[in-house]
Design a protein around this motif. Structure first.
Motif, PDB file in Angstrom:
ATOM      1  N   MET A 195       5.309   1.446  -7.274  1.00 12.36           N
ATOM      2  CA  MET A 195       5.208   0.214  -6.480  1.00 12.36           C
ATOM      3  C   MET A 195       6.586  -0.382  -6.207  1.00 12.36           C
ATOM      4  SD  MET A 195       1.972  -0.295  -5.926  1.00 12.36           S
ATOM      5  CE  MET A 195       0.363   0.130  -6.607  1.00 12.36           C
ATOM      6  N   ALA A 236       2.059  -4.538  -7.236  1.00 11.69           N
ATOM      7  CA  ALA A 236       1.305  -4.260  -6.009  1.00 11.69           C
ATOM      8  C   ALA A 236       1.519  -5.375  -4.982  1.00 11.69           C
ATOM      9  CB  ALA A 236      -0.173  -4.111  -6.337  1.00 11.69           C
ATOM     10  N   MET A 285       3.118  -4.743  -1.259  1.00 11.66           N
ATOM     11  CA  MET A 285       2.383  -5.129  -0.051  1.00 11.66           C
ATOM     12  C   MET A 285       3.118  -6.216   0.740  1.00 11.66           C
ATOM     13  SD  MET A 285      -0.139  -3.252   0.484  1.00 11.66           S
ATOM     14  CE  MET A 285      -0.750  -4.242   1.844  1.00 11.66           C
ATOM     15  N   THR A 286       3.763  -7.147   0.034  1.00 11.71           N
ATOM     16  CA  THR A 286       4.516  -8.208   0.724  1.00 11.71           C
ATOM     17  C   THR A 286       5.694  -7.619   1.482  1.00 11.71           C
ATOM     18  OG1 THR A 286       3.922  -9.709  -1.088  1.00 11.71           O
ATOM     19  CG2 THR A 286       5.623 -10.448   0.428  1.00 11.71           C
ATOM     20  N   PHE A 289       5.910  -4.536   2.605  1.00 12.32           N
ATOM     21  CA  PHE A 289       5.343  -3.768   3.717  1.00 12.32           C
ATOM     22  C   PHE A 289       4.959  -4.690   4.871  1.00 12.32           C
ATOM     23  CE2 PHE A 289       1.777  -1.803   5.967  1.00 12.32           C
ATOM     24  CZ  PHE A 289       2.305  -0.558   6.261  1.00 12.32           C
ATOM     25  N   MET A 290       4.282  -5.807   4.562  1.00 13.24           N
ATOM     26  CA  MET A 290       3.862  -6.744   5.613  1.00 13.24           C
ATOM     27  C   MET A 290       5.064  -7.402   6.276  1.00 13.24           C
ATOM     28  SD  MET A 290       0.706  -6.397   5.917  1.00 13.24           S
ATOM     29  CE  MET A 290       0.562  -7.694   7.145  1.00 13.24           C
TER      30      MET A 290
END
Length: 440
Positions: free
Chosen positions: A66, A253, A257-258, A260-261
């Motif tokens: 991650m 995680a 994800m942050t 990636f966004m």
């Protein structure tokens, strides 16, 4: 043959295999598996097998891919470039300001990636050409980038501290928090040194010319917002974890994800960026898993031999050394090994011996993890064969010679040694934050 001699023979065989260019996990794991079978017969094969099962059941290991993915997304999507532009505009009017800004960049890169090699790569490709083009002394800037990259394995989320946590069986969260204050201390000491040195000799780090400093306030604020984005990502990941709202794996995680966004919203998540990030994440994660597996197997055989107690008795009873003398000898051995090994290899080679010995001597293993990370980075930058020196030579432009790189690093190594001594004398620099957070 006595168990002590068997332990020495195992260690010598492993070092010989490493000197002949064998892969780290193959040398360590192969010696462990062979020694187990020769010592205990067919039942010895259960030792590497049980180590593999222990590795697969270690839930916090999920944080590793991650955090690596998060770092590569932020790096490949050029969000790190926005950071440097922010420091360029805000710190340019100060003597040595761009070098100071580069240290700030390295701290934030460390908080995004957790690998010193990533900080070195970003600093050499983004900051180094800009600093040279603006007349900064080449020795100064190469030293700044090497010193700044050393923060990568100390400031959370440090991937190497995750590895140390697995081998030393210590909580990852406490190790990360223990690295925060020492990391910020070292960064502050680097900044003070750069500022004072450039004040004494302004030619080392000239201020930006007026035409480059005259940037509108709105543009400065735009760049500040772009530079704050990595801090927002870091906060989104760490604040829930520190407050106990999420587990370590859940926080990792959230961070991935942050990031990636953020890349998607800035329209920088292309197919190439995603592919490179995933491939590099897979490669580095697998490398670390093989190394951890080998280290666990080697440590299990060492424990079975009782080698740690034998070596402790040798140092304390026969040689009459105090616990502090033994600790300092361990730190010096890291500096010697750092001339031909990287930080991961050093850890897995000596962890089966050093970690139980440190515990037996009565020292805190969280504190020792911080000492290990700082000492290995000093070893990386110590001539003649420091790992970072040759990595810098590979990334630097032709006008920067190996002689320049050797000459650039001495003052920064002295600063790091001073920081190391402070943390050894005052352990609460490392231990205060984890005690405060976990105590509450």
């Amino acid at each position: 043959m006595s168990y002590e001699m068997i332990a020495i023979f195992m260690f010598a065989t492993m070092m010989l295999m490493l000197f002949t260019g064998q892969r780290v996990f193959g040398a360590i794991g192969g010696v462990a598996a062979l020694a187990a079978i020769l010592l205990w017969g067919p039942g010895g094969a259960d030792i590497p097998f049980s180590s593999a099962m222990k590795l697969m059941k270690w839930y916090p290991l999920l944080t590793l891919p991650m955090f690596i993915f998060m770092g590569y997304v932020l790096s490949e999507s050029k969000i790190a470039d926005d950071l440097y532009k922010m420091f360029h505009v805000w710190m340019g009017p100060v003597s040595g300001g761009l070098a100071i800004g580069t240290i700030g960049l390295m701290v934030l890169i460390s908080a995004m990636n957790g690998l010193s090699v990533a900080g070195m790569a970003i600093g050499a490709t983004i900051a180094l050409p800009e600093l040279l083009r603006r007349g900064y002394d080449k020795k100064m800037v190469t030293g700044v980038i090497q010193a700044g990259s050393s923060l990568g394995i100390l400031v959370p989320p440090s991937v190497v501290l995750v590895l140390y946590a697995m081998i030393a069986r210590q909580p990852v969260g406490q190790l990360w928090l223990a690295g925060v204050m020492p990391g910020l201390l070292m960064a502050t000491m680097f900044i003070i040194y750069i500022y004072v040195r450039c004040k004494i000799d302004p030619a080392l780090g000239p201020v930006l010319p007026p035409e480059e400093r005259n940037v509108s306030f709105s543009e400065k604020m735009r760049l500040l917002r772009a530079g704050i984005l990595p801090l927002v990502i870091f906060a989104a990941m760490m604040v829930p974890f520190v407050n106990g709202w999420t587990s370590l794996v859940e926080s990792s995680a959230i961070g991935a994800m942050t990031a990636f966004m953020a890349a998607v919203l800035k329209r920088r998540m292309t197919k190439d960026v995603f592919e490179v990030s995933v491939r590099q994440t897979l490669a580095i994660s697998c490398m670390f898993m093989w190394i951890i597996l080998a280290a666990l197997g080697f440590g299990a055989v060492f424990d079975g031999l009782g080698a740690v107690n034998a070596i402790k008795d040798l140092f304390t009873e026969r040689l009459g050394l105090s616990p502090w003398m033994i600790l300092i000898l361990m730190q010096l051995s890291f500096i010697v090994m750092g001339t031909f090994l990287d930080d991961t290899a050093m850890l897995v080679i000596v962890a089966p011996l050093y970690v139980p010995l440190v515990n037996a001597l009565g020292f805190d293993l969280i504190w020792y993890g911080v000492l290990y990370t700082i000492t290995t980075q000093i070893a990386y930058m110590t001539p003649p064969f420091g790992y970072n020196l040759f990595l810098m030579r590979a990334m630097a432009p032709p006008e920067i010679t190996l002689r320049d790189i050797y000459g650039s690093i001495l003052p920064f190594v002295l600063v790091m040694i001073a920081a190391l001594i402070l943390i050894m004398v005052f352990p609460q620099i490392a231990l205060w934050l984890p005690e405060y957070v976990y105590g509450n």
